[in-house]
Write a protein that holds these residues in place. Structure first.
Motif, short mmCIF file in Angstrom:
data_model
loop_
_atom_site.label_atom_id
_atom_site.label_comp_id
_atom_site.label_asym_id
_atom_site.label_seq_id
_atom_site.Cartn_x
_atom_site.Cartn_y
_atom_site.Cartn_z
N ASP A 295 -42.26 23.64 -33.07
CA ASP A 295 -42.17 22.81 -34.27
C ASP A 295 -41.33 21.56 -34.01
O ASP A 295 -41.63 20.47 -34.51
CB ASP A 295 -41.57 23.63 -35.41
CG ASP A 295 -41.76 22.98 -36.77
OD1 ASP A 295 -42.71 22.18 -36.93
OD2 ASP A 295 -40.95 23.26 -37.68
N ARG A 296 -40.26 21.71 -33.21
CA ARG A 296 -39.40 20.57 -32.89
C ARG A 296 -40.01 19.66 -31.83
O ARG A 296 -39.57 18.52 -31.65
CB ARG A 296 -38.03 21.06 -32.40
CG ARG A 296 -37.22 21.83 -33.42
CD ARG A 296 -35.77 22.00 -32.95
NE ARG A 296 -35.68 22.68 -31.67
CZ ARG A 296 -35.58 23.99 -31.52
NH1 ARG A 296 -35.61 24.79 -32.59
NH2 ARG A 296 -35.49 24.53 -30.32
N ASN A 297 -41.01 20.18 -31.11
CA ASN A 297 -41.57 19.43 -29.98
C ASN A 297 -43.08 19.31 -30.08
O ASN A 297 -43.78 19.25 -29.06
CB ASN A 297 -41.19 20.13 -28.67
CG ASN A 297 -39.71 20.12 -28.39
OD1 ASN A 297 -39.18 19.18 -27.83
ND2 ASN A 297 -39.02 21.19 -28.79
N ILE A 298 -43.58 19.25 -31.29
CA ILE A 298 -45.03 19.26 -31.51
C ILE A 298 -45.71 18.07 -30.83
O ILE A 298 -46.91 18.12 -30.51
CB ILE A 298 -45.35 19.26 -33.02
CG1 ILE A 298 -46.81 19.67 -33.27
CG2 ILE A 298 -45.00 17.94 -33.67
CD1 ILE A 298 -47.12 21.09 -32.92
N ALA A 299 -44.97 16.99 -30.54
CA ALA A 299 -45.55 15.81 -29.90
C ALA A 299 -46.08 16.13 -28.50
O ALA A 299 -46.94 15.40 -27.98
CB ALA A 299 -44.52 14.69 -29.82
N TYR A 300 -45.57 17.19 -27.88
CA TYR A 300 -46.04 17.57 -26.55
C TYR A 300 -47.42 18.24 -26.58
O TYR A 300 -48.03 18.46 -25.53
CB TYR A 300 -45.05 18.54 -25.88
CG TYR A 300 -43.75 17.90 -25.48
CD1 TYR A 300 -43.71 16.79 -24.65
CD2 TYR A 300 -42.54 18.43 -25.92
CE1 TYR A 300 -42.50 16.22 -24.27
CE2 TYR A 300 -41.33 17.87 -25.55
CZ TYR A 300 -41.32 16.76 -24.73
OH TYR A 300 -40.12 16.20 -24.36
N PHE A 301 -47.89 18.59 -27.76
CA PHE A 301 -49.12 19.36 -27.89
C PHE A 301 -50.22 18.50 -28.51
O PHE A 301 -50.07 18.01 -29.63
CB PHE A 301 -48.87 20.62 -28.73
CG PHE A 301 -47.87 21.54 -28.12
CD1 PHE A 301 -48.29 22.55 -27.27
CD2 PHE A 301 -46.51 21.38 -28.35
CE1 PHE A 301 -47.37 23.40 -26.67
CE2 PHE A 301 -45.58 22.22 -27.76
CZ PHE A 301 -46.02 23.24 -26.91
N ASP A 302 -51.30 18.31 -27.77
CA ASP A 302 -52.41 17.50 -28.24
C ASP A 302 -53.31 18.35 -29.14
O ASP A 302 -54.38 18.79 -28.75
CB ASP A 302 -53.20 16.94 -27.06
CG ASP A 302 -54.23 15.91 -27.47
OD1 ASP A 302 -54.30 15.60 -28.68
OD2 ASP A 302 -54.98 15.44 -26.60
#
Length: 334
Positions: free
Chosen positions: A321-328
């Motif tokens: 949730d804190r790093n959702i930008a890493y997931f396309d």
């Protein structure tokens, strides 16, 4: 064996920029070890998942860029170290069907480079060569003991079997103090969407109404990443483990379908599941059950998993949730 017995020791970790490797580096630093962390060289000076390690921890780590296929560079990394953890590996199973030679070059030749460098070392106490439960193929007996037949159900697993046998040969032929660790399905923060748990969790967190997944019936022995790292350290500090192959697993079995249910409960979402053929393995290559017989590591070291599956999933969801930008996530819907 107390973890603080590695305090002050020089340690070389290959694959330190990876999912499990970065957590192992954190554990080693916390235990007082002097860590040389090998990262895959790139022109952007990227540290992989070590970027997620707190700077206070990373500041005490010697970053050592290179390529596991480079014999001399590996020799330089091993030089002067008392403990070596070899985690560097090409791991994505689907890609191994398309590029099997890459897996041989990285997983077999790379492992041989580490083994030979350790053989030539005059400071080595112990090498932990990291394998995978995928070498067992579909379970012929459950739970799976270390004596289970090895089955190359994918080019990836075949390459890891070859690497394991090279490690065995260096112990039997040259007396190398190597232990082969076979972790089962490790999960947790920093795992990429190539794996099923972050694939599911990231889609749920993005508010998807449907999930694109492969087969739901296979079962896995999921072990939280910090528990896996602790198991590797325990084996490194146990002389009786030399020459042995040792499973690292929770000893619990969870189906992909049940895992989806738990993640839906944690996120607070209900979704429709769509079968994605791109995520389904070839029929004869699917591994239907993986459940570790973990009695050997318990007998040798006293190690056991500490975090429950639900608690581990919750920590994983919070990190994603804190790093959702890493997931396309948009790519999953295609």
């Amino acid at each position: 064996m107390r973890n603080d017995s590695i305090s002050g020791k020089s340690v070389f970790v290959t694959g330190a920029d990876g999912f499990i490797g970065s957590h192992l580096v954190e554990l080693l630093v916390a235990c007082g070890a002097r860590v040389r962390a090998m990262t895959y060289y790139n022109s952007w000076n990227e540290k992989g998942w070590l970027r997620d390690v707190p700077e206070q921890t990373l500041s005490s780590v010697e970053l050592f860029s290179g390529d596991i296929r480079d014999t001399e560079r590996v020799r330089q990394g091993v030089r002067g170290c008392e403990y070596v953890f070899h985690l560097s590996s090409l791991i994505a199973i689907p890609y191994s069907y398309d590029a099997p030679r890459s897996y041989v070059e990285t997983n077999v030749i790379g492992a041989t480079n580490v083994l030979q460098a350790c053989r030539e070392s005059d400071t080595l106490t112990r090498l932990v060569h990291v394998s995978t439960s995928e070498v067992y193929g579909s379970a012929q007996q459950v739970p799976i003991p270390e004596s289970h037949p090895l089955v190359g159900q994918s080019p990836y697993s075949a390459s890891k079997i070859a690497a394991d046998k090279m490690a065995e040969s260096y112990h039997l032929s040259f007396g190398l103090p190597v232990v082969t660790a076979r972790p089962f399905n490790t999960y947790g923060p920093r795992q990429t969407a190539r794996a099923v748990i972050p694939t599911i969790a990231s889609q749920l967190l993005a508010g998807r109404q449907t999930l694109r997944l492969g087969a739901l019936s296979p079962t896995r022995d999921f072990n939280f990443v910090t528990d896996t790292a602790a198991g590797m350290l325990a084996l490194a500090l146990t002389k009786a483990a030399e020459g042995e192959v040792v499973n690292i697993g929770s000893g619990e079995e969870w189906s992909i379908a049940h895992t989806v249910e738990l993640l839906c409960e944690i996120v607070g979402s209900q979704v429709e599941i769509i079968s994605d053929e791109a995520r389904i393995r070839p029929e004869k290559s699917e591994v239907n059950r993986l459940l570790a017989d973990n009695r050997k590591i318990a007998d040798l070291t006293g190690w056991h998993s500490e975090l429950s599956f639900r608690d581990g999933l919750t920590r994983t969801v919070n990190w994603i949730d804190r790093n959702i930008a890493y997931f396309d996530v948009d790519d999953y819907a295609k």
